[in-house]
Design a protein around this motif. Structure first.
Motif, PDB file in Angstrom:
ATOM      1  N   ALA A 119      50.281  95.685  20.872  1.00  0.00           N
ATOM      2  CA  ALA A 119      50.631  94.440  21.560  1.00  0.00           C
ATOM      3  C   ALA A 119      50.872  94.629  23.055  1.00  0.00           C
ATOM      4  CB  ALA A 119      51.860  93.808  20.909  1.00  0.00           C
ATOM      5  N   PHE A 120      51.369  95.788  23.440  1.00  0.00           N
ATOM      6  CA  PHE A 120      51.710  96.030  24.841  1.00  0.00           C
ATOM      7  C   PHE A 120      50.784  97.037  25.526  1.00  0.00           C
ATOM      8  CE2 PHE A 120      55.647  94.642  22.825  1.00  0.00           C
ATOM      9  CZ  PHE A 120      56.087  93.668  23.707  1.00  0.00           C
ATOM     10  N   ASP A 121      49.665  97.374  24.882  1.00  0.00           N
ATOM     11  CA  ASP A 121      48.799  98.428  25.416  1.00  0.00           C
ATOM     12  C   ASP A 121      48.376  98.184  26.861  1.00  0.00           C
ATOM     13  OD1 ASP A 121      48.973  99.843  23.065  1.00  0.00           O
ATOM     14  OD2 ASP A 121      46.861  99.586  22.499  1.00  0.00           O
ATOM     15  N   ARG A 122      47.856  97.009  27.133  1.00  0.00           N
ATOM     16  CA  ARG A 122      47.363  96.729  28.495  1.00  0.00           C
ATOM     17  C   ARG A 122      48.500  96.809  29.508  1.00  0.00           C
ATOM     18  NH1 ARG A 122      42.934  92.771  30.746  1.00  0.00           N
ATOM     19  NH2 ARG A 122      43.700  92.472  32.867  1.00  0.00           N
ATOM     20  N   ALA A 123      49.623  96.185  29.201  1.00  0.00           N
ATOM     21  CA  ALA A 123      50.767  96.202  30.127  1.00  0.00           C
ATOM     22  C   ALA A 123      51.287  97.622  30.314  1.00  0.00           C
ATOM     23  CB  ALA A 123      51.880  95.288  29.603  1.00  0.00           C
ATOM     24  N   GLN A 124      51.362  98.378  29.230  1.00  0.00           N
ATOM     25  CA  GLN A 124      51.868  99.752  29.339  1.00  0.00           C
ATOM     26  C   GLN A 124      50.924 100.615  30.174  1.00  0.00           C
ATOM     27  OE1 GLN A 124      52.062 102.290  25.828  1.00  0.00           O
ATOM     28  NE2 GLN A 124      54.036 103.100  26.517  1.00  0.00           N
ATOM     29  N   ARG A 125      49.614 100.451  29.976  1.00  0.00           N
ATOM     30  CA  ARG A 125      48.639 101.216  30.779  1.00  0.00           C
ATOM     31  C   ARG A 125      48.791 100.888  32.265  1.00  0.00           C
ATOM     32  NH1 ARG A 125      45.037  99.988  26.673  1.00  0.00           N
ATOM     33  NH2 ARG A 125      44.126  98.319  27.928  1.00  0.00           N
ATOM     34  N   ARG A 126      48.964  99.617  32.580  1.00  0.00           N
ATOM     35  CA  ARG A 126      49.112  99.216  33.991  1.00  0.00           C
ATOM     36  C   ARG A 126      50.385  99.800  34.597  1.00  0.00           C
ATOM     37  NH1 ARG A 126      45.427  95.736  36.162  1.00  0.00           N
ATOM     38  NH2 ARG A 126      44.102  94.721  34.655  1.00  0.00           N
ATOM     39  N   ILE A 127      51.469  99.757  33.861  1.00  0.00           N
ATOM     40  CA  ILE A 127      52.740 100.294  34.359  1.00  0.00           C
ATOM     41  C   ILE A 127      52.651 101.811  34.495  1.00  0.00           C
ATOM     42  CG2 ILE A 127      55.172 100.640  33.767  1.00  0.00           C
ATOM     43  CD1 ILE A 127      54.408  97.829  34.973  1.00  0.00           C
ATOM     44  N   GLN A 128      52.046 102.467  33.520  1.00  0.00           N
ATOM     45  CA  GLN A 128      51.891 103.920  33.628  1.00  0.00           C
ATOM     46  C   GLN A 128      51.035 104.267  34.846  1.00  0.00           C
ATOM     47  OE1 GLN A 128      50.885 106.134  30.086  1.00  0.00           O
ATOM     48  NE2 GLN A 128      50.079 107.840  31.273  1.00  0.00           N
ATOM     49  N   HIS A 129      49.973 103.533  35.057  1.00  0.00           N
ATOM     50  CA  HIS A 129      49.102 103.784  36.209  1.00  0.00           C
ATOM     51  C   HIS A 129      49.888 103.617  37.518  1.00  0.00           C
ATOM     52  CE1 HIS A 129      45.365 104.162  38.388  1.00  0.00           C
ATOM     53  NE2 HIS A 129      45.591 103.017  38.995  1.00  0.00           N
ATOM     54  N   MET A 130      50.721 102.589  37.582  1.00  0.00           N
ATOM     55  CA  MET A 130      51.552 102.384  38.784  1.00  0.00           C
ATOM     56  C   MET A 130      52.515 103.550  38.983  1.00  0.00           C
ATOM     57  SD  MET A 130      52.621  98.430  39.347  1.00  0.00           S
ATOM     58  CE  MET A 130      52.945  97.952  37.674  1.00  0.00           C
ATOM     59  N   MET A 131      53.144 104.006  37.909  1.00  0.00           N
ATOM     60  CA  MET A 131      54.075 105.131  38.021  1.00  0.00           C
ATOM     61  C   MET A 131      53.334 106.395  38.448  1.00  0.00           C
ATOM     62  SD  MET A 131      56.971 104.693  35.021  1.00  0.00           S
ATOM     63  CE  MET A 131      55.851 104.660  33.628  1.00  0.00           C
ATOM     64  N   GLU A 132      52.152 106.626  37.865  1.00  0.00           N
ATOM     65  CA  GLU A 132      51.386 107.828  38.211  1.00  0.00           C
ATOM     66  C   GLU A 132      50.988 107.835  39.684  1.00  0.00           C
ATOM     67  OE1 GLU A 132      49.246 108.873  33.951  1.00  0.00           O
ATOM     68  OE2 GLU A 132      48.264 107.458  35.295  1.00  0.00           O
ATOM     69  N   ARG A 133      50.684 106.675  40.237  1.00  0.00           N
ATOM     70  CA  ARG A 133      50.267 106.584  41.638  1.00  0.00           C
ATOM     71  C   ARG A 133      51.437 106.582  42.613  1.00  0.00           C
ATOM     72  NH1 ARG A 133      47.710 101.532  40.745  1.00  0.00           N
ATOM     73  NH2 ARG A 133      48.814 100.940  42.605  1.00  0.00           N
TER      74      ARG A 133
END
Length: 164
Positions: A119-133
């Motif tokens: 259910a949260f895959d897309r949102a979690q990927r976006r947040i992880q990408h922001m944290m990684e950058r």
């Protein structure tokens, strides 16, 4: 506010000191965000860093979703709604920065009759990408992390107890 490695130490017991990673282990955290999050100490240190920067809502969301994925299906709907209300909804108490499309997709997933582990895959990927950058890279350059990695050069500065 400056945080030193001692910030995360519990009482000065032999058991808590033994959980402190060696510099070689800490250096592995530079390989990827996932390597950092796979380490209990690493994720705790990263959380302390984010709290100091007043930007821990992204990590809290990421961790809540990881916990959510492990739930039994009958508990997912309630937890999904809670995560949505706490982090994804506009004006949420710990609102994360998501684009409107991701927010809408997440809402649709949460409101479905059967929210699943994705259910949260897309949102979690976006947040992880922001944290990684952003915050992950800042963490790797922080005094908090660098003191841990370079303790072999100066063990007393990191809070190790001398045998002498």
């Amino acid at each position: 506010m400056r945080i030193h490695l001692g910030f995360l130490r519990r009482r000065s017991t032999e058991a808590s000191l033994s959980t402190r990673p060696k510099p070689e282990e800490a250096k592995k955290w530079t390989e990827s965000f996932d390597a950092l999050m796979a380490s209990k100490y690493g994720s705790s240190l990263y959380r302390a860093f984010l709290i100091r920067e007043f930007s821990n809502e992204n990590l809290e969301f990421w961790l809540a979703v990881e916990e959510y994925k492990q739930l039994k299906p009958q508990k997912m709907a309630t937890k999904a709604q809670q995560i949505y209300n706490d982090f994804v909804a506009v004006q949420a108490s710990k609102e994360i920065n998501l684009d409107a499309e991701t927010r809408l997709i997440t809402l649709t997933n949460v409101q479905s009759n059967n929210p699943d582990a994705h259910a949260f895959d897309r949102a979690q990927r976006r947040i992880q990408h922001m944290m990684e950058r952003d915050s992950y890279l800042r963490f790797l350059q922080s005094t908090l992390f660098l003191e841990l990695v370079h303790t072999e050069h100066c063990p007393t500065s990191a809070g190790y107890v001398s045998d002498n």
